[in-house]
Design an enzyme around this catalytic site. Sequence first.
Site, PDB file in Angstrom:
ATOM      1  N   GLU A 295     -14.848  -4.208   6.505  1.00 21.17           N
ATOM      2  CA  GLU A 295     -14.205  -3.727   5.159  1.00 21.17           C
ATOM      3  C   GLU A 295     -15.179  -2.382   4.671  1.00 21.17           C
ATOM      4  O   GLU A 295     -16.157  -2.447   4.513  1.00 21.17           O
ATOM      5  CB  GLU A 295     -14.244  -4.804   3.872  1.00 21.17           C
ATOM      6  CG  GLU A 295     -13.723  -4.440   2.532  1.00 21.17           C
ATOM      7  CD  GLU A 295     -12.032  -4.189   2.755  1.00 21.17           C
ATOM      8  OE1 GLU A 295     -11.486  -4.651   3.609  1.00 21.17           O
ATOM      9  OE2 GLU A 295     -11.785  -3.204   2.157  1.00 21.17           O
ATOM     10  N   ASP A 296     -14.533  -1.233   4.419  1.00 23.43           N
ATOM     11  CA  ASP A 296     -14.901  -0.108   3.639  1.00 23.43           C
ATOM     12  C   ASP A 296     -16.435   0.038   4.513  1.00 23.43           C
ATOM     13  O   ASP A 296     -17.363   0.892   3.693  1.00 23.43           O
ATOM     14  CB  ASP A 296     -15.229  -0.412   2.354  1.00 23.43           C
ATOM     15  CG  ASP A 296     -14.026  -0.319   1.447  1.00 23.43           C
ATOM     16  OD1 ASP A 296     -12.781  -0.025   2.241  1.00 23.43           O
ATOM     17  OD2 ASP A 296     -13.834  -0.304   0.191  1.00 23.43           O
TER      18      ASP A 296
ATOM     19  N   TYR B  14      -8.921  -5.984  -8.707  1.00 18.93           N
ATOM     20  CA  TYR B  14      -9.058  -5.070  -7.661  1.00 18.93           C
ATOM     21  C   TYR B  14      -8.804  -3.597  -7.954  1.00 18.93           C
ATOM     22  O   TYR B  14      -9.229  -3.276  -9.171  1.00 18.93           O
ATOM     23  CB  TYR B  14      -8.108  -5.383  -6.180  1.00 18.93           C
ATOM     24  CG  TYR B  14      -8.719  -5.127  -4.866  1.00 18.93           C
ATOM     25  CD1 TYR B  14      -9.721  -5.361  -4.592  1.00 18.93           C
ATOM     26  CD2 TYR B  14      -8.251  -3.815  -4.332  1.00 18.93           C
ATOM     27  CE1 TYR B  14     -10.293  -4.848  -3.303  1.00 18.93           C
ATOM     28  CE2 TYR B  14      -8.806  -3.478  -3.162  1.00 18.93           C
ATOM     29  CZ  TYR B  14      -9.964  -3.980  -2.668  1.00 18.93           C
ATOM     30  OH  TYR B  14     -10.476  -3.587  -1.552  1.00 18.93           O
TER      31      TYR B  14
ATOM     32  N   LYS C 163     -11.792  -8.722  -2.382  1.00 18.11           N
ATOM     33  CA  LYS C 163     -10.699  -8.913  -1.526  1.00 18.11           C
ATOM     34  C   LYS C 163     -10.482 -10.349  -1.180  1.00 18.11           C
ATOM     35  O   LYS C 163      -9.375 -10.964  -0.752  1.00 18.11           O
ATOM     36  CB  LYS C 163     -11.159  -8.403  -0.241  1.00 18.11           C
ATOM     37  CG  LYS C 163     -10.698  -6.800  -0.297  1.00 18.11           C
ATOM     38  CD  LYS C 163     -10.009  -6.469   0.803  1.00 18.11           C
ATOM     39  CE  LYS C 163      -9.301  -4.877   0.513  1.00 18.11           C
ATOM     40  NZ  LYS C 163      -8.928  -4.172   1.556  1.00 18.11           N
TER      41      LYS C 163
ATOM     42  N   ASP D 288      -9.607  -3.886   8.029  1.00 19.87           N
ATOM     43  CA  ASP D 288      -8.406  -3.808   6.915  1.00 19.87           C
ATOM     44  C   ASP D 288      -8.082  -2.264   6.735  1.00 19.87           C
ATOM     45  O   ASP D 288      -6.900  -2.068   6.575  1.00 19.87           O
ATOM     46  CB  ASP D 288      -8.805  -4.697   5.720  1.00 19.87           C
ATOM     47  CG  ASP D 288      -7.450  -4.660   4.788  1.00 19.87           C
ATOM     48  OD1 ASP D 288      -6.272  -4.956   5.543  1.00 19.87           O
ATOM     49  OD2 ASP D 288      -7.524  -4.103   3.657  1.00 19.87           O
ATOM     50  N   ASP D 289      -9.259  -1.742   6.629  1.00 19.11           N
ATOM     51  CA  ASP D 289      -8.965  -0.122   6.202  1.00 19.11           C
ATOM     52  C   ASP D 289      -8.101   0.598   7.460  1.00 19.11           C
ATOM     53  O   ASP D 289      -7.286   1.477   7.336  1.00 19.11           O
ATOM     54  CB  ASP D 289     -10.218   0.558   6.158  1.00 19.11           C
ATOM     55  CG  ASP D 289     -11.090  -0.052   5.043  1.00 19.11           C
ATOM     56  OD1 ASP D 289     -10.675  -0.367   4.090  1.00 19.11           O
ATOM     57  OD2 ASP D 289     -12.057  -0.597   5.570  1.00 19.11           O
TER      58      ASP D 289
ATOM     59  N   ARG E 131     -18.227   3.343   2.382  1.00 20.59           N
ATOM     60  CA  ARG E 131     -16.988   4.239   2.068  1.00 20.59           C
ATOM     61  C   ARG E 131     -16.156   3.104   1.154  1.00 20.59           C
ATOM     62  O   ARG E 131     -15.260   2.751   1.349  1.00 20.59           O
ATOM     63  CB  ARG E 131     -16.161   4.562   3.337  1.00 20.59           C
ATOM     64  CG  ARG E 131     -15.280   5.536   2.830  1.00 20.59           C
ATOM     65  CD  ARG E 131     -13.864   5.284   3.396  1.00 20.59           C
ATOM     66  NE  ARG E 131     -13.412   4.268   2.516  1.00 20.59           N
ATOM     67  CZ  ARG E 131     -12.364   3.479   2.620  1.00 20.59           C
ATOM     68  NH1 ARG E 131     -11.477   3.797   3.563  1.00 20.59           N
ATOM     69  NH2 ARG E 131     -12.287   2.319   1.968  1.00 20.59           N
TER      70      ARG E 131
ATOM     71  N   ASN F   5      -7.046   6.125  -3.276  1.00 23.69           N
ATOM     72  CA  ASN F   5      -7.684   5.063  -4.439  1.00 23.69           C
ATOM     73  C   ASN F   5      -9.050   5.682  -5.064  1.00 23.69           C
ATOM     74  O   ASN F   5      -9.784   6.409  -4.103  1.00 23.69           O
ATOM     75  CB  ASN F   5      -7.818   3.600  -3.824  1.00 23.69           C
ATOM     76  CG  ASN F   5      -6.532   3.001  -3.367  1.00 23.69           C
ATOM     77  OD1 ASN F   5      -5.484   3.008  -4.046  1.00 23.69           O
ATOM     78  ND2 ASN F   5      -6.356   2.355  -2.314  1.00 23.69           N
TER      79      ASN F   5
HETATM   80  P1  NAD Z   1     -12.091   8.475   5.627  1.00 26.41           P
HETATM   81  O1  NAD Z   1     -13.253   8.928   4.876  1.00 26.41           O
HETATM   82  O2  NAD Z   1     -11.977   7.627   6.814  1.00 26.41           O
HETATM   83  O3  NAD Z   1     -11.030   9.508   5.728  1.00 26.41           O
HETATM   84  C1  NAD Z   1     -10.905  10.708   4.641  1.00 26.41           C
HETATM   85  C2  NAD Z   1     -10.244  11.734   5.453  1.00 26.41           C
HETATM   86  O4  NAD Z   1      -9.719  12.596   4.521  1.00 26.41           O
HETATM   87  C3  NAD Z   1     -10.905  12.495   6.555  1.00 26.41           C
HETATM   88  O5  NAD Z   1     -10.107  12.695   7.822  1.00 26.41           O
HETATM   89  C4  NAD Z   1     -11.162  13.718   5.689  1.00 26.41           C
HETATM   90  O6  NAD Z   1     -11.347  14.977   6.799  1.00 26.41           O
HETATM   91  C5  NAD Z   1     -10.062  13.976   5.202  1.00 26.41           C
HETATM   92  N1  NAD Z   1     -10.154  14.947   3.948  1.00 26.41           N
HETATM   93  C6  NAD Z   1     -11.089  15.248   3.256  1.00 26.41           C
HETATM   94  N2  NAD Z   1     -11.028  16.254   2.441  1.00 26.41           N
HETATM   95  C7  NAD Z   1     -10.039  16.921   2.732  1.00 26.41           C
HETATM   96  C8  NAD Z   1      -9.057  18.005   2.358  1.00 26.41           C
HETATM   97  N3  NAD Z   1      -9.698  18.521   1.237  1.00 26.41           N
HETATM   98  N4  NAD Z   1      -7.972  18.023   2.805  1.00 26.41           N
HETATM   99  C9  NAD Z   1      -7.314  17.284   4.032  1.00 26.41           C
HETATM  100  N5  NAD Z   1      -7.856  16.310   4.265  1.00 26.41           N
HETATM  101  C10 NAD Z   1      -9.226  15.899   3.606  1.00 26.41           C
HETATM  102  O7  NAD Z   1     -11.277   7.556   4.381  1.00 26.41           O
HETATM  103  P2  NAD Z   1     -10.171   6.451   4.585  1.00 26.41           P
HETATM  104  O8  NAD Z   1     -10.388   5.319   4.967  1.00 26.41           O
HETATM  105  O9  NAD Z   1      -9.192   6.899   5.556  1.00 26.41           O
HETATM  106  O10 NAD Z   1      -9.669   6.522   3.209  1.00 26.41           O
HETATM  107  C11 NAD Z   1      -9.082   7.725   2.591  1.00 26.41           C
HETATM  108  C12 NAD Z   1      -8.361   7.151   1.181  1.00 26.41           C
HETATM  109  O11 NAD Z   1      -7.048   6.394   1.415  1.00 26.41           O
HETATM  110  C13 NAD Z   1      -9.195   6.647   0.274  1.00 26.41           C
HETATM  111  O12 NAD Z   1      -9.028   7.216  -1.079  1.00 26.41           O
HETATM  112  C14 NAD Z   1      -8.695   5.117   0.278  1.00 26.41           C
HETATM  113  O13 NAD Z   1      -8.951   4.650  -0.874  1.00 26.41           O
HETATM  114  C15 NAD Z   1      -7.309   5.468   0.369  1.00 26.41           C
HETATM  115  N6  NAD Z   1      -6.785   4.319   1.379  1.00 26.41           N
HETATM  116  C16 NAD Z   1      -5.491   3.608   0.530  1.00 26.41           C
HETATM  117  C17 NAD Z   1      -5.087   2.535   0.981  1.00 26.41           C
HETATM  118  C18 NAD Z   1      -3.981   2.069   0.596  1.00 26.41           C
HETATM  119  O14 NAD Z   1      -3.288   2.633  -0.204  1.00 26.41           O
HETATM  120  N7  NAD Z   1      -3.346   0.765   0.926  1.00 26.41           N
HETATM  121  C19 NAD Z   1      -5.760   1.843   2.039  1.00 26.41           C
HETATM  122  C20 NAD Z   1      -6.827   2.053   2.706  1.00 26.41           C
HETATM  123  C21 NAD Z   1      -7.247   3.582   2.307  1.00 26.41           C
END
Ligand code: NAD
Length: 547
Positions: free
Chosen positions: A241-242, A99, A170, A264-265, A152, A404
């Site tokens: 997912e994603d 993963y 997953k 899940d996200d 995504r 991530n």
């Molecule tokens: P998403 O695309 O839905 O959201 C991204 C957010 O970041 C948006 O609100 C965007 O406006 C904001 N953003 C972008 N550029 C920015 C900046 N310069 N300053 C401030 N905010 C900014 O994506 P997501 O699904 O919410 O995932 C975001 C991140 O979280 C990814 O890297 C994903 O891998 C990670 N994630 C981690 C976990 C975990 O740790 N368990 C779980 C899910 C997602």
Amino acid sequence: MNYETIPELHRGVKILHDPLRNKGTAFTEAEREALGLRGLLPPKVHSHAGQELRVLGALRSKVTDLERYLYLMALQDRNETLFFRVVINHIEEMMPLIYTPTVGQACQEFGHIYQRPRGLYVSLEDRGRVKEVLENWPHRDARIIVVTDGERILGLGDLGSNGMGIPIGKLALYTACAGVNPAQCLPVMLDVGTDNETLLNDRLYNGLERKRSRGERFDALVEEFVTAAEEVFPGVLIQFEDFGNANAFRLLARYRDQICCFDDDIQGTGAVTLAGILASQRITGSPLADQRILFLGAGEAGIGIADAVVAALVDEGMDAAEAREHCWFMDSQGLLVKERGEVAVSKRPYVREAKGTRSLLEAVNMIEPTALIGISGQPGKFTREVVEAMARINKRPLVFALSNPTSKSECTAEQAYTWSEGRAIFASGSPFDTVLYEGKKLVPGQGNNAYIFPGVGLGVIASRARRVNDKMFLAAARTLAGLVTEGDLEQGRIYPPLSRIRYVSAAIAKEVATIAYRDGLADREEPDDIQADVYAQVYQPVYPHYA
Ligand code: NAD
């Protein structure tokens, strides 16, 4: 002992090419005789443990993680029992390979490293005959589908059909972390095109060579897929997912009360991060109701976490509007405040009446958060000044850099600890090594969704739940937080070690199944002992004996 009678159809070379039944060099003399395998294998019979040693040796001799990923995927395609034995017995070592972060790199290069198909591809070209496609799946008893459209992938953006690596990964975690039978797991790629020009110009890209379809055509394909999945695999749990931000929220809102599904996200991330915050309370001594959380990133994950925090506060008796005031958001347009005007539906509940700013440092100084959660996919945003400000405001600041893969993390574990003089309670999305700070071993927590979704899935399967509700995710978060020991906390660790993950998943599954039975959502009668019933369904990577 587990005996299985093999039909004529699966004898000889066929069983060697059936990854769910193959035992490779571990077929006994008697089995080789009975199954027509004489001469098809080298003569020496190896034990399962011996095979595991060989795999570990070969794996560790590889130079790059991507090579290790490929080796493990080839093993999964050849012999799933051995694959899961290795993954389960060495979960800390294997999780980052099967993963995040390695799966991210694998998805980016999917077309180039492609070897064998795994899972089902449903594309726009299949409209009108999606059911037929699902009926091609060889296992009738699929109980969990993980489906993505690849828009995504982790924090890597639109990877189109290359995103198939994620459902595959997953589902491997469902089996490794919770013991869901691999024959019940179905990865699906919903290929609606991609807007990734690099992929569209890549001759080795495997997906539809067209721009992403949106609107009615997209919705119609999803609807046909969901309906067909329900028909072909009645009661199946569908994990979205994603998907891209807008579709993820829309699909969840549309289907959550109609079918057995979750995202899940949004929900898994919400629960695992809430668990981290709850466990941190035992270090800081300050209850959830006293937290002020500033999120960097207001996407699926950020909003999902805030919704989980609000649900927990409401469950503790707080009014929902008051609970939402504990969460502040900053996204690509700055602080989420009224003066910005119209914002996406999902963000509306969190718009605040305050002065706007685009500077994270200014926002930290103004809001004085107890917790800073990076979930933006933007690396390096937690600068030294930001972390120092958090450490000035709080004795034990929560600094979660969850983006991530590792390359996208808002700061590293070492930076968080060093800049806060060792006081930060740190968690990340992808794993970081232990940090030695002034002679003390500090263990970063990994807010890995794998602590939550496999247990939720196992609970749904065990109870034959018809729906997945928010109560189940809240229970999962509390169960996970409750399983963090004092010893873990002493090392700064707010999640249990991965070595305990199967125990964690079984405990979560019990809570989820209990809610399903008590809320009238289960399609089975409640057993006398729910925990024992859950354990009875757990898959073990043990070879059957063929008679
Ligand atoms: P998403 O695309 O839905 O959201 C991204 C957010 O970041 C948006 O609100 C965007 O406006 C904001 N953003 C972008 N550029 C920015 C900046 N310069 N300053 C401030 N905010 C900014 O994506 P997501 O699904 O919410 O995932 C975001 C991140 O979280 C990814 O890297 C994903 O891998 C990670 N994630 C981690 C976990 C975990 O740790 N368990 C779980 C899910 C997602």
